[in-house]
Design an enzyme around this catalytic site. Structure first.
Site, mmCIF file in Angstrom:
data_model
loop_
_atom_site.group_PDB
_atom_site.id
_atom_site.type_symbol
_atom_site.label_atom_id
_atom_site.label_comp_id
_atom_site.label_asym_id
_atom_site.label_seq_id
_atom_site.Cartn_x
_atom_site.Cartn_y
_atom_site.Cartn_z
ATOM 1 N N ASN A 200 -1.529 6.325 6.643
ATOM 2 C CA ASN A 200 -1.354 5.573 5.394
ATOM 3 C C ASN A 200 0.120 5.216 5.223
ATOM 4 O OD1 ASN A 200 -1.927 4.880 2.379
ATOM 5 N ND2 ASN A 200 -0.288 6.421 2.283
ATOM 6 N N GLU A 201 0.371 3.984 4.906
ATOM 7 C CA GLU A 201 1.740 3.517 4.643
ATOM 8 C C GLU A 201 2.713 4.133 5.652
ATOM 9 O OE1 GLU A 201 2.871 3.624 0.471
ATOM 10 O OE2 GLU A 201 1.258 2.222 -0.043
ATOM 11 N N TYR A 269 0.462 -3.460 -5.420
ATOM 12 C CA TYR A 269 0.422 -3.048 -6.824
ATOM 13 C C TYR A 269 1.131 -4.092 -7.671
ATOM 14 C CZ TYR A 269 -1.042 1.654 -5.401
ATOM 15 O OH TYR A 269 -1.736 2.726 -4.889
ATOM 16 N N GLU A 325 -5.492 -0.127 -1.530
ATOM 17 C CA GLU A 325 -4.795 0.286 -2.762
ATOM 18 C C GLU A 325 -4.408 -0.964 -3.527
ATOM 19 O OE1 GLU A 325 -1.684 3.256 -2.476
ATOM 20 O OE2 GLU A 325 -2.724 4.252 -0.817
ATOM 21 N N GLN A 374 -6.313 4.434 -9.095
ATOM 22 C CA GLN A 374 -7.217 5.352 -8.424
ATOM 23 C C GLN A 374 -8.385 5.672 -9.348
ATOM 24 O OE1 GLN A 374 -5.148 8.715 -6.703
ATOM 25 N NE2 GLN A 374 -3.679 7.415 -5.662
#
Ligand code: AHR
Length: 522
Positions: A200-201, A269, A325, A374
């Site tokens: 992840n990332e 985001y 995300e 989330q």
């Protein structure tokens, strides 16, 4: 005959739309043409997915209370949350992170709970976790939700062996050490795991790697992830965030690299004013409302940009974009741990959810999975909990209203609408998408981004005549109306009757700052 008239009217409508679409000419009439008889790609149910990280009170307290808790639970998972989540038809759940994933060593979370090793959650508040929620508890949660598992493996601080053994433990029925261990821990049969992410990332919290280094590392890890007992893993490679197109180019251009994954993740985001002071979730003015909407709409450009690169190397669209995300990220609620990312959720978040889900629907040909960040108590959650209390957020209601699009076929639409103007900036006032399900029902989802005025949309429905139209609306008195533990029903959906349907044409009047879903039945 009526159907024929409707079909004959199509060229007229399209001509009117073209005239309306002259550059820089303000739109005088909002028009949404929906064509019902040429369905497009299937909207993967998995773009309605969720994300549960070991972060703040998402897992511990939000989903998991343990079997000894006074809070009613099923195998330790709280019932109120479970029952509410079933209503929104969660298709898949991503776990255990996020940044946490690249610190997680799965063997710490199996076996008798009281004997499990503790872990310090270095990314999120430095708290010590007892690992009582591990692989078996997560798989039980997916079973109780009736959803697919999306597990995120550890590349940053893990090993190839550790990741490959996790997949074996989860999915193998061969005579092997990992199968034996799983059986000793009380689960005889292998589970099915649909999605598995390789880190992840990894350009950031997952190891600060370059794209080239990650590409090679991912190839190595992926080589040892087996497909056991008929389970076919959909491997998700770590992709970029935002507009980092170079990362996507690097992972896609090399055939040996792209052959190692089926999906490429992206994260985005909406953070008003950037990473410094991110703005309050509940105390904001119209500038912040507008900026949030403007940032939300960027998701479309982000997907288009990454999809264009993927199209060059994968014109058949065999690989999916996995937006695992997304959502609004604000300041934490005053008085809460800054490392727990706990934020309230208002009518603004409801519009955010509608904009994103409409965009994902529109990109059904490439976007195959998406996960809101989330699920509970963290960032743009669908549920908030406090001890034994639970509240459904405005975002929850949008997910419930939009569930009708899952596995339906995308319909062609043409939207021409007025702008929502603030100062010298403007964005489209309306967001929309439409689909037709296997029973021939058409669903049209719309959002009015303007917090100041209702909008009326003329909507010619081309292709079929429908006998019945019903609708639901979500709106609120204020931009920042929200549901609290004291007042949990301030923002909730209601039956919608602000429309007419005559001669194949819908006229829809949406309240300011609202989300509407219409159902058309033949
Ligand atoms: O969702 C919170 C964090 O945001 C995740 O752990 C990480 O992947 C992202 O930066």
């Amino acid at each position: 005959m009526k159907k024929l008239i409707t079909l004959l009217a199509l060229p007229l409508f399209l001509a009117a739309l073209k005239a309306n679409a002259q550059k820089d000419t303000p739109v005088s009439v909002n028009q949404l043409v929906v064509v019902t008889n040429h369905p497009g790609p299937v909207i993967s149910k998995d773009i309605y997915g969720h994300f549960s990280e070991h972060l703040g009170a998402c897992i511990y307290g939000g989903l998991w209370v343990g079997t000894d808790s006074k809070i009613p639970n099923t195998y330790g998972i709280r019932n109120d949350v479970l029952f509410a989540l079933r209503e929104i038809k969660v298709p898949n759940l991503r776990w255990p992170g996020g940044c946490f994933a690249d610190t997680y060593h799965w063997k710490d979370g199996i076996g008798p709970q009281e004997k499990r090793a503790t872990i310090v959650n270095i990314h999120w508040g430095g708290v010590t976790e007892d690992n009582s929620f591990g692989t078996h508890e997560f798989m039980k949660l997916t079973e109780l939700l009736g959803c697919d598992a999306y597990i995120n493996g550890n590349v940053g601080s893990g090993s190839v062996k550790e990741m490959s053994e996790w997949v074996e433990y989860l999915t193998s029925d061969a005579v092997s050490p990992m199968t034996k261990l799983r059986k000793e821990n009380g689960h005889d049969d292998p589970w099915k795991v649909k999605y598995f992410a390789i880190g992840n990332e990894n350009w950031g919290c997952g190891g600060n790697m370059t794209a080239e280094f990650y590409g090679n590392t991912m190839r190595q890890f992926s080589t040892y992830l087996g497909n056991f007992a008929g389970n076919q893993l959909y491997r998700v490679a770590c992709g970029p965030s935002d507009f980092n197109f170079d990362w996507t180019e690097t992972l896609m251009k090399d055939p040996g690299t792209r052959s190692r994954f089926q999906g490429l993740s992206i994260h985005y985001y909406s953070i008003v004013d950037g990473w410094g002071y991110k703005g309050s979730a509940t105390k904001f003015d119209e500038r912040e409302w507008f900026e949030t909407m403007r940032m939300n709409l960027q998701m479309d450009n982000i997907i288009k940009g990454h999809a264009a690169i993927m199209d060059r190397y994968d014109p058949q669209k065999t690989k999916g974009l996995v937006v695992d995300e997304w959502g609004n990220w604000f300041q934490v609620e005053p008085g809460t741990n800054p490392g727990f990312l706990y934020q309230q959720n208002t009518m603004r978040d409801a519009i955010t959810a509608a904009i994103h889900l409409n965009i994902f629907n529109q990109h059904a040909d490439r976007v195959k999975v998406a996960n809101l960040a989330q699920m509970v108590n963290v960032l743009q959650s669908v549920i908030l909990t406090k001890d034994d209390k639970m509240v459904l957020t405005p975002t929850y209601h949008v997910f419930r209203m939009f569930r009708v699009h899952q596995e339906a076929s995308l319909l062609n639409i043409d939207l021409r609408c007025e702008d929502y103007v603030l100062g010298n900036k403007k964005i489209p006032a309306i967001s929309a998408s439409a689909s037709i399900d296997k029973d021939g029902k058409v669903h049209i989802s719309l959002a009015n981004l303007n917090p100041n005025k209702p909008v009326t949309v003329t909507c010619p429905v081309i292709g079929d005549i429908f006998k019945k139209v019903t609708g639901e609306v979500l709106s609120a008195a204020e931009m920042n109306s929200f549901n609290s533990f004291e007042k949990p029903e301030v923002v909730k959906p209601a039956a919608f009757n602000g429309f007419t349907y005559k001669d194949g044409i819908l006229s829809i009047t949406m309240p300011s700052k609202s989300v509407v879903v219409l159902e058309l039945t033949k």
